[in-house]
Design a protein around this motif. Structure first.
Motif, PDB file in Angstrom:
ATOM      1  N   ASP A   1      -7.965   2.262   2.972  1.00 38.48           N
ATOM      2  CA  ASP A   1      -7.261   1.493   1.929  1.00 38.48           C
ATOM      3  C   ASP A   1      -7.315  -0.009   2.209  1.00 38.48           C
ATOM      4  OD1 ASP A   1      -6.655   3.879   0.684  1.00 38.48           O
ATOM      5  OD2 ASP A   1      -4.554   3.907   1.324  1.00 38.48           O
ATOM      6  N   ALA A   2      -7.095  -0.396   3.468  1.00 40.56           N
ATOM      7  CA  ALA A   2      -7.105  -1.823   3.816  1.00 40.56           C
ATOM      8  C   ALA A   2      -8.493  -2.432   3.607  1.00 40.56           C
ATOM      9  CB  ALA A   2      -6.654  -2.024   5.262  1.00 40.56           C
ATOM     10  N   ILE A   3      -9.515  -1.734   4.024  1.00 44.32           N
ATOM     11  CA  ILE A   3     -10.873  -2.276   3.898  1.00 44.32           C
ATOM     12  C   ILE A   3     -11.296  -2.329   2.434  1.00 44.32           C
ATOM     13  CG2 ILE A   3     -13.303  -1.857   4.447  1.00 44.32           C
ATOM     14  CD1 ILE A   3     -12.244  -0.772   7.193  1.00 44.32           C
ATOM     15  N   GLU A   4     -11.014  -1.276   1.693  1.00 44.99           N
ATOM     16  CA  GLU A   4     -11.409  -1.262   0.279  1.00 44.99           C
ATOM     17  C   GLU A   4     -10.697  -2.330  -0.535  1.00 44.99           C
ATOM     18  OE1 GLU A   4     -11.037   2.775  -1.126  1.00 44.99           O
ATOM     19  OE2 GLU A   4     -12.983   3.310  -0.265  1.00 44.99           O
ATOM     20  N   SER A   5      -9.435  -2.603  -0.198  1.00 49.09           N
ATOM     21  CA  SER A   5      -8.697  -3.618  -0.948  1.00 49.09           C
ATOM     22  C   SER A   5      -8.867  -5.015  -0.344  1.00 49.09           C
ATOM     23  CB  SER A   5      -7.208  -3.268  -0.990  1.00 49.09           C
ATOM     24  OG  SER A   5      -6.623  -3.401   0.301  1.00 49.09           O
ATOM     25  N   GLY A   6      -9.331  -5.071   0.910  1.00 46.42           N
ATOM     26  CA  GLY A   6      -9.446  -6.358   1.599  1.00 46.42           C
ATOM     27  C   GLY A   6      -8.093  -6.952   1.939  1.00 46.42           C
TER      28      GLY A   6
ATOM     29  N   THR B   1      -4.031  -6.131   3.895  1.00 41.17           N
ATOM     30  CA  THR B   1      -2.974  -5.361   4.531  1.00 41.17           C
ATOM     31  C   THR B   1      -1.776  -6.271   4.707  1.00 41.17           C
ATOM     32  OG1 THR B   1      -2.290  -4.084   6.471  1.00 41.17           O
ATOM     33  CG2 THR B   1      -3.886  -5.834   6.852  1.00 41.17           C
ATOM     34  N   LYS B   2      -0.601  -5.763   4.437  1.00 39.97           N
ATOM     35  CA  LYS B   2       0.593  -6.590   4.622  1.00 39.97           C
ATOM     36  C   LYS B   2       1.096  -6.541   6.059  1.00 39.97           C
ATOM     37  CE  LYS B   2       3.601  -3.028   2.682  1.00 39.97           C
ATOM     38  NZ  LYS B   2       4.511  -2.705   1.612  1.00 39.97           N
ATOM     39  N   ASN B   3       0.538  -5.646   6.868  1.00 34.85           N
ATOM     40  CA  ASN B   3       0.942  -5.532   8.261  1.00 34.85           C
ATOM     41  C   ASN B   3       0.312  -6.667   9.069  1.00 34.85           C
ATOM     42  OD1 ASN B   3       0.890  -4.759  11.093  1.00 34.85           O
ATOM     43  ND2 ASN B   3       1.559  -2.731  10.422  1.00 34.85           N
ATOM     44  N   SER B   4       1.151  -7.534   9.621  1.00 33.61           N
ATOM     45  CA  SER B   4       0.639  -8.716  10.332  1.00 33.61           C
ATOM     46  C   SER B   4      -0.165  -8.352  11.574  1.00 33.61           C
ATOM     47  CB  SER B   4       1.792  -9.648  10.710  1.00 33.61           C
ATOM     48  OG  SER B   4       2.696  -8.993  11.578  1.00 33.61           O
ATOM     49  N   LEU B   5       0.087  -7.193  12.148  1.00 35.88           N
ATOM     50  CA  LEU B   5      -0.672  -6.737  13.317  1.00 35.88           C
ATOM     51  C   LEU B   5      -2.115  -6.395  12.934  1.00 35.88           C
ATOM     52  CD1 LEU B   5      -0.245  -6.047  16.344  1.00 35.88           C
ATOM     53  CD2 LEU B   5       0.332  -3.728  15.616  1.00 35.88           C
ATOM     54  N   PHE B   6      -2.299  -5.875  11.723  1.00 41.77           N
ATOM     55  CA  PHE B   6      -3.630  -5.445  11.283  1.00 41.77           C
ATOM     56  C   PHE B   6      -4.431  -6.556  10.607  1.00 41.77           C
ATOM     57  CE2 PHE B   6      -1.427  -1.117  10.417  1.00 41.77           C
ATOM     58  CZ  PHE B   6      -1.349  -0.873  11.769  1.00 41.77           C
ATOM     59  N   GLN B   7      -3.778  -7.627  10.154  1.00 40.78           N
ATOM     60  CA  GLN B   7      -4.478  -8.669   9.402  1.00 40.78           C
ATOM     61  C   GLN B   7      -5.666  -9.270  10.150  1.00 40.78           C
ATOM     62  OE1 GLN B   7      -1.221 -11.198   8.217  1.00 40.78           O
ATOM     63  NE2 GLN B   7      -0.836 -10.016   6.363  1.00 40.78           N
ATOM     64  N   PRO B   8      -5.511  -9.687  11.425  1.00 35.81           N
ATOM     65  CA  PRO B   8      -6.691 -10.242  12.110  1.00 35.81           C
ATOM     66  C   PRO B   8      -7.783  -9.196  12.346  1.00 35.81           C
ATOM     67  CG  PRO B   8      -4.790 -10.168  13.596  1.00 35.81           C
ATOM     68  CD  PRO B   8      -4.302  -9.780  12.233  1.00 35.81           C
ATOM     69  N   LEU B   9      -7.382  -7.948  12.518  1.00 42.56           N
ATOM     70  CA  LEU B   9      -8.376  -6.883  12.697  1.00 42.56           C
ATOM     71  C   LEU B   9      -9.155  -6.669  11.408  1.00 42.56           C
ATOM     72  CD1 LEU B   9      -6.119  -4.372  14.683  1.00 42.56           C
ATOM     73  CD2 LEU B   9      -7.818  -5.959  15.621  1.00 42.56           C
TER      74      LEU B   9
ATOM     75  N   ILE C   1     -14.121  -7.355   8.031  1.00 43.03           N
ATOM     76  CA  ILE C   1     -14.787  -7.884   6.831  1.00 43.03           C
ATOM     77  C   ILE C   1     -15.891  -8.862   7.217  1.00 43.03           C
ATOM     78  CG2 ILE C   1     -14.450  -9.311   4.766  1.00 43.03           C
ATOM     79  CD1 ILE C   1     -11.623  -7.935   4.573  1.00 43.03           C
ATOM     80  N   GLU C   2     -15.609  -9.758   8.166  1.00 43.14           N
ATOM     81  CA  GLU C   2     -16.626 -10.721   8.608  1.00 43.14           C
ATOM     82  C   GLU C   2     -17.822 -10.021   9.229  1.00 43.14           C
ATOM     83  OE1 GLU C   2     -14.533 -13.439  11.179  1.00 43.14           O
ATOM     84  OE2 GLU C   2     -13.532 -14.432   9.486  1.00 43.14           O
ATOM     85  N   LYS C   3     -17.579  -9.059  10.080  1.00 43.04           N
ATOM     86  CA  LYS C   3     -18.676  -8.328  10.729  1.00 43.04           C
ATOM     87  C   LYS C   3     -19.426  -7.451   9.723  1.00 43.04           C
ATOM     88  CE  LYS C   3     -16.419  -8.285  15.236  1.00 43.04           C
ATOM     89  NZ  LYS C   3     -17.337  -8.717  16.246  1.00 43.04           N
ATOM     90  N   GLY C   4     -18.681  -6.834   8.813  1.00 39.02           N
ATOM     91  CA  GLY C   4     -19.307  -5.977   7.813  1.00 39.02           C
ATOM     92  C   GLY C   4     -20.202  -6.738   6.857  1.00 39.02           C
TER      93      GLY C   4
END
Length: 132
Positions: free
Chosen positions: A76-81, A83-91, A96-99
């Motif tokens: 869901d996070a990758i498809e939408s680009g 995430t509201k979770n601050s822990l996951f945002q940099p990940l 996205i950059e690597k992909g």
């Protein structure tokens, strides 16, 4: 097209964790297991994708990547680009950059029983954490 199966696991939440990457490419199979130290299970799932992208960048540049994961949160996070979770945002940003270095990459959610290779590798990584 390269098939990439990823999984993350943690003992406790957070706890000792690991990432597993199983790749099917050009008639061969590749297995990778990464101890991650203390992380949440969801963090480990995102990091498994990052590890897989790093491997593919080195071993399979300019290929189309088909990711499979049993983590709906990651898909869901990758498809939408987003995430509201601050822990996951940099990940997510890193993914996205690597992909974007590949001509095409996409994600498909699969049931856990279809992801047993990557799951086994993620659990092996936890064991590696315990031994060190």
């Amino acid at each position: 097209m390269i098939e990439v199966y990823v999984d993350g696991a943690a003992q406790g939440n957070p706890g000792l964790s690991g990432a597993g990457v199983y790749i099917k490419a050009k008639g061969k199979q590749y297995e990778y297991s990464f101890p991650l130290g203390s992380r949440t299970s969801h963090e480990a799932e995102f990091i498994a994708v990052i590890k897989a992208l790093d491997i593919c960048h080195k071993e399979f540049p300019n290929e189309i990547l088909s990711f499979r994961t049993d983590s709906q949160i990651v898909v869901d996070a990758i498809e939408s680009g987003y995430t509201k979770n601050s822990l996951f945002q940099p990940l997510l940003t890193d993914i996205i950059e690597k992909g974007n270095q590949f001509p095409l990459y996409f994600f498909k959610w699969i049931a856990s029983k279809q992801n047993h290779h990557a799951d086994r590798l993620a659990k092996q990584a936890i064991y590696k954490n315990e031994k060190s």
